[in-house]
Design an enzyme around this catalytic site. Structure first.
Site, short mmCIF file in Angstrom:
data_model
loop_
_atom_site.label_atom_id
_atom_site.label_comp_id
_atom_site.label_asym_id
_atom_site.label_seq_id
_atom_site.Cartn_x
_atom_site.Cartn_y
_atom_site.Cartn_z
N ASP A 1 87.64 41.19 0.19
CA ASP A 1 88.64 40.12 0.11
C ASP A 1 89.08 39.89 -1.33
OD1 ASP A 1 88.76 39.34 2.90
OD2 ASP A 1 86.65 38.82 2.62
N GLY B 1 82.91 32.36 5.63
CA GLY B 1 83.74 31.46 6.42
C GLY B 1 82.96 30.32 7.06
N ASP C 1 84.13 45.32 -3.26
CA ASP C 1 84.34 44.06 -2.55
C ASP C 1 85.59 44.25 -1.67
OD1 ASP C 1 84.39 41.21 -1.98
OD2 ASP C 1 86.03 41.07 -3.43
N GLU D 1 80.10 29.07 6.12
CA GLU D 1 79.62 28.20 5.04
C GLU D 1 80.78 27.34 4.51
OE1 GLU D 1 79.16 31.42 5.45
OE2 GLU D 1 77.01 31.81 5.31
N ASN E 1 86.00 42.35 10.23
CA ASN E 1 87.16 42.15 9.34
C ASN E 1 87.34 43.34 8.40
OD1 ASN E 1 87.21 39.68 10.55
ND2 ASN E 1 86.60 38.52 8.74
#
Ligand code: XBP
Ligand code: MG
Length: 258
Positions: free
Chosen positions: A10, A52, A8, A54, A127
């Site tokens: 973040d 983001g 993952d 959502e 990102n």
């Protein structure tokens, strides 16, 4: 033997949320003339919604009852989110968001041993590459055989779809991999895809429900910075290395001695 590690992004590779995504959302809102401010506690609540776009939609629905309906709400949110991504990439490029302890070391160790690497995240693809470039250098993007990110699957975490997509791309079985997550939503996604998962939690996720995880640790640790173990085996070296991952993998196969 473990064939691949799937990370993952973040909260797991770096603490991107509080001082990265949150700040970028607020800058995009201000730029659009909106008086919305996501402070640290509110953002913690909003993190229950992954993605983001959502998250913005959920915020409008639950916190802005008087906000006038937009002619094209999806386009309005997409526009705000695009501005947010630009602000986030700028924050990354300024170097303000470091990797979490042990991430650089463990990636290096895995590469040396020929363990394959991949990413499974809900965040926008730019990102991911922006974070890797800012922290490890542009060449690090190529260390990851597959980067599963953003809208590539319609159902984001906690659905397991992004993990399943990554497994399909790599032609691997879930039991051949280990996932790294920081949140309940992430653990649910890995578990749904059948992948054994290790958690390194953080201030936003410390009270999450990590049912199904093999181990819950403070971080990956380093020789000078041993980990704290909340659940699961204690790493013999004091930090998460490939030997420890192998031990977890054996545990997941029901063979605790490896
Ligand atoms: C991360 C997210 C992301 C980021 C924002 O969840 O939920 O939405 O907060 O990224 P996970 P975008 O770590 O479980 O993947 O704004 O690009 O969607
Ligand atoms: Mg996460």
């Amino acid at each position: 033997m473990i064939k691949a590690l799937i990370f993952d992004v973040d909260g797991t590779l770096a603490e991107t949320e509080r001082d990265g995504h949150r700040v970028a959302f607020n800058r995009a809102f201000a730029e659009a003339g909106l008086k919305w401010v996501w402070d640290v506690p509110l953002y913690g609540e909003l993190l229950a919604i992954t993605g983001g776009k959502e998250r913005i939609r959920h915020f409008i629905d639950t916190h802005q009852p008087a906000f006038p309906p937009q002619a094209d709400e999806a386009a309005f949110i997409a526009g705000l989110h695009k501005a947010k991504t630009a602000h986030y990439l700028k924050l990354l490029a300024e170097g303000g968001i470091p990797l979490r302890p042990g991430v650089r070391r463990l990636l290096g160790e895995a590469r040396t041993r020929g363990v394959r690497l991949a990413i499974a995240t809900t965040t926008t693809p730019e990102n991911v590459t922006g974070l890797l470039e800012a922290t490890l250098g542009a060449e690090a993007i190529g260390w990851f055989e597959v980067i599963g990110a953003g809208d590539i699957v319609p159902k984001k975490k906690p659905a397991g779809d992004i993990y399943t997509w990554v497994l399909e791309q790599m032609r691997l079985e879930p039991s051949e991999c280990l996932a790294f997550e920081d949140s309940a939503n992430g653990v649910r996604a890995a578990v749904e895809a059948g992948i054994p998962v290790l958690v390194t939690d953080n201030s936003y996720t410390a009270h999450d429900d990590f049912t199904g995880a093999l181990a819950v640790l403070s971080d990956l640790g380093d020789p000078s910075q041993p980990v704290t173990v909340q659940r699961g085996p204690i790493p013999a070296s004091g930090f998460v290395d490939c030997a420890y991952l192998q031990q977890l993998h054996a545990l997941a196969q029901g063979n605790p001695t490896g």
